[in-house]
Design an enzyme around this catalytic site. Structure first.
Site, PDB file in Angstrom:
ATOM      1  N   GLU A   1      12.227 -20.261 -15.349  1.00  0.00           N
ATOM      2  CA  GLU A   1      12.340 -19.642 -16.672  1.00  0.00           C
ATOM      3  C   GLU A   1      12.900 -20.700 -17.608  1.00  0.00           C
ATOM      4  O   GLU A   1      13.820 -21.442 -17.247  1.00  0.00           O
ATOM      5  CB  GLU A   1      13.277 -18.435 -16.601  1.00  0.00           C
ATOM      6  CG  GLU A   1      13.639 -17.812 -17.930  1.00  0.00           C
ATOM      7  CD  GLU A   1      14.658 -16.692 -17.781  1.00  0.00           C
ATOM      8  OE1 GLU A   1      15.483 -16.515 -18.707  1.00  0.00           O
ATOM      9  OE2 GLU A   1      14.651 -16.001 -16.744  1.00  0.00           O
TER      10      GLU A   1
ATOM     11  N   GLU B   1      18.884 -18.499 -26.912  1.00  0.00           N
ATOM     12  CA  GLU B   1      19.474 -17.172 -26.801  1.00  0.00           C
ATOM     13  C   GLU B   1      20.725 -17.146 -27.661  1.00  0.00           C
ATOM     14  O   GLU B   1      21.504 -18.104 -27.671  1.00  0.00           O
ATOM     15  CB  GLU B   1      19.834 -16.844 -25.354  1.00  0.00           C
ATOM     16  CG  GLU B   1      18.638 -16.714 -24.424  1.00  0.00           C
ATOM     17  CD  GLU B   1      19.063 -16.453 -22.999  1.00  0.00           C
ATOM     18  OE1 GLU B   1      18.967 -15.297 -22.543  1.00  0.00           O
ATOM     19  OE2 GLU B   1      19.490 -17.423 -22.337  1.00  0.00           O
TER      20      GLU B   1
END
Length: 277
Positions: free
Chosen positions: A158, A163
């Site tokens: 990933e 974020e």
């Protein structure tokens, strides 16, 4: 003689066009762009983009993310209240659910992905966006494997381009994999970095992805690099396969904490997405 000149011109043009191409597209998956070997040493060329200038989302490029059981997608919704297109921007929203008779979840969130419609292996991606802040808000831009070369998550890895949590003045940029999660090897090499931002302003979030490293970036400047180290376990580098894009306005979860419903709605505005190889 004229026919000979025609063939010479034809093959010259074909050779030129081939030299200009930067990607192979898989015959079995024509939406997958595989960067030509050696392109990483040359100038980037734009291969795919979206400026969100229409009145609705381009469904040839994106789909709405469905709900799931994980922290990140448990509030994902197809509800039109979670999406908007205004002034050349895609707006992804996290909202209080006003109709529990249709959906019992307290919150609803909007997210899009390019799964099954666009994926690429190696290259550069840039996303210009403005983030909203709220307690429990978790906007993210990230990537997952399109073809599952190594098996179920997290074996394919990933890539978290960005974020942001709550009202923070930093973003997190991270790689996750079987190597970092299951084997717990998060510091050999370090798999995550942070960068300071003004979340209320537009920023350009991105990565430059090479066969031997992923370079995370913010507003065109390198912030953190995750290298491939061939001497380590093979699981350290699952990033040799095509990945698709996800952009979502998440809410709540173990990492970001509880949601303050009084601080909703919260919005992430996406100006454009560009991918180069």
């Amino acid at each position: 003689m004229q026919m000979t000149n025609y063939f010479i011109l034809y093959f010259t043009c074909m050779a030129f066009l081939t030299s200009c191409q930067v990607s192979n597209r898989l015959k079995t998956h024509p939406h997958v762009f595989i960067q030509h070997k050696g392109r990483e040493a040359k100038k980037w060329k734009l291969i795919w983009e979206d400026h969100f200038n229409g009145t609705s989302m381009d469904t040839t490029k994106w789909s709405k993310i469905p709900a799931g059981e994980s922290d990140w997608n448990r509030h994902m919704s197809m509800d039109t209240a979670c999406f908007a297109m205004e002034d050349g921007k895609l707006i992804l929203k996290g909202i209080n659910n006003s109709d529990s008779s249709r959906d019992s979840r307290p919150f609803l969130t909007g997210g899009i992905w390019s799964k099954g419609k666009f994926a690429f292996q190696y290259g550069r991606i840039e996303i210009r966006a403005k983030l909203g802040s709220a307690q429990g808000a978790w906007p993210a831009m990230w990537m997952l494997a399109e073809l599952d070369k190594y098996g179920k998550y997290p074996k394919n890895g990933e890539i978290d381009i960005m974020e942001h949590l709550n009202h923070d003045s930093i973003i997190y940029q991270t790689t996750h994999s079987y190597y970092t999660l299951d084997l717990g090897r998060k510091n050999n090499p370090p798999h995550s970095g942070t960068a300071k931002i003004n979340a209320a302003a537009y920023n350009i979030y991105g990565i430059s992805w090479y066969p031997d490293r992923i370079v995370f970036q913010l507003n065109g400047k390198d912030t953190f690099t995750y290298p491939r180290i061939t001497e380590l376990d093979q699981a350290q580098w699952p990033y040799d396969q095509p990945f698709f894009l996800l952009i979502d306005q998440q809410l709540g979860g173990n990492w970001v904490g509880k949601v303050d419903s009084k601080q909703l709605p919260v919005e992430m505005l996406i100006d454009w997405v560009k991918v180069y190889q």
